[in-house]
Design an enzyme around this catalytic site. Sequence first.
Site, PDB file in Angstrom:
ATOM      1  N   LYS A  65     -45.202 -23.276 -32.600  1.00 37.63           N
ATOM      2  CA  LYS A  65     -46.183 -23.373 -33.692  1.00 37.63           C
ATOM      3  C   LYS A  65     -45.567 -23.739 -35.044  1.00 37.63           C
ATOM      4  O   LYS A  65     -46.228 -24.331 -35.881  1.00 37.63           O
ATOM      5  CB  LYS A  65     -46.964 -22.053 -33.821  1.00 37.63           C
ATOM      6  N   ASP A 101     -56.156 -20.564 -35.391  1.00 41.60           N
ATOM      7  CA  ASP A 101     -55.965 -19.114 -35.204  1.00 41.60           C
ATOM      8  C   ASP A 101     -56.510 -18.374 -36.427  1.00 41.60           C
ATOM      9  O   ASP A 101     -57.139 -17.319 -36.309  1.00 41.60           O
ATOM     10  CB  ASP A 101     -54.470 -18.770 -35.068  1.00 41.60           C
TER      11      ASP A 101
END
Length: 267
Positions: A65, A101
């Site tokens: 990420k 997210d």
Amino acid sequence: PQVTAVTGYPLTHTFSPEIHNAAFKAAKIRGRYVKIPSAPEELLLIPEVIRKYRIIGMNVTIPHKESVIPLLKRIDPLAASAGAVNTIRNSPAGLEGYNTDMLGIAASLASVDMDPKGAEALIIGAGGAAKAAAAYLKVAGARLSITNRTHSRAETLAELFGARAVKLEDLAPAYQLILNATPAGMSGFEHCSPVPHTIFTKDTVVMDMIYDPEVTPLLAAAKAAGVRACINGKTMLIEQAAASFTLWTGITPDRAVMRKAFEARAA
Ligand code: ATR
């Protein structure tokens, strides 16, 4: 078909293919979501893979990420504030990075009427998941504290986001929001709660990012203490998936269908 994908390493545990493929089917789009595992030394090839196979969008998961950011043309400001990308969009101008997210956390809190603005909030954990939570809560205007098993990591994260680092033994019942971003209590991990159970009040909203099991030791203790609301990680998982799906296709997916696919996979 419109091809979407997820990359990460390993990719054994992901529920995303089932969730997205169900959403494609319900939307009557000829689309497909596939797994493309990439070890750290292979991540560099991912932009070429996306272009070559005309993949319209890709999720990025652990451990990439953060390391994927330099490979992208443009980073959305919200993702930039977290220093983490979980969603790539293949746009005509180049590859763009987003962080859905954070949108998943926002939607989860909204679902229990928790507005973080001005709230005393405690994040448990200091890894990548905690970082996304800290970045979102900061943007949302919370007064942020961070606690972690290894205190020095809490200090590092707190410094990054202008938060307070609090030692586990110094925690007091002072929070309107407590958010667990560690794997403590997850299936396959230690069956324990990451904080002492003396810190809940009747006004606390407790969110756990874990979705398996549905009720973690932390959430069970919070519920027993009569907190204002409890929420597990399922809403976050569905909402981040839905936000990515919309970025890629322009379509709002059917959340009920996505939840059903999640439940079938979990069973
Ligand atoms: P992620 O990117 O998924 O957040 P990570 O960077 O490995 O993963 O971070 C995991 C976090 O969970 C850390 O805050 C870790 O605490 P340490 O910094 O002390 O390692 C925390 N964690 C992991 N297992 C834990 C456990 N059994 N109890 C409490 N905290 C735990």
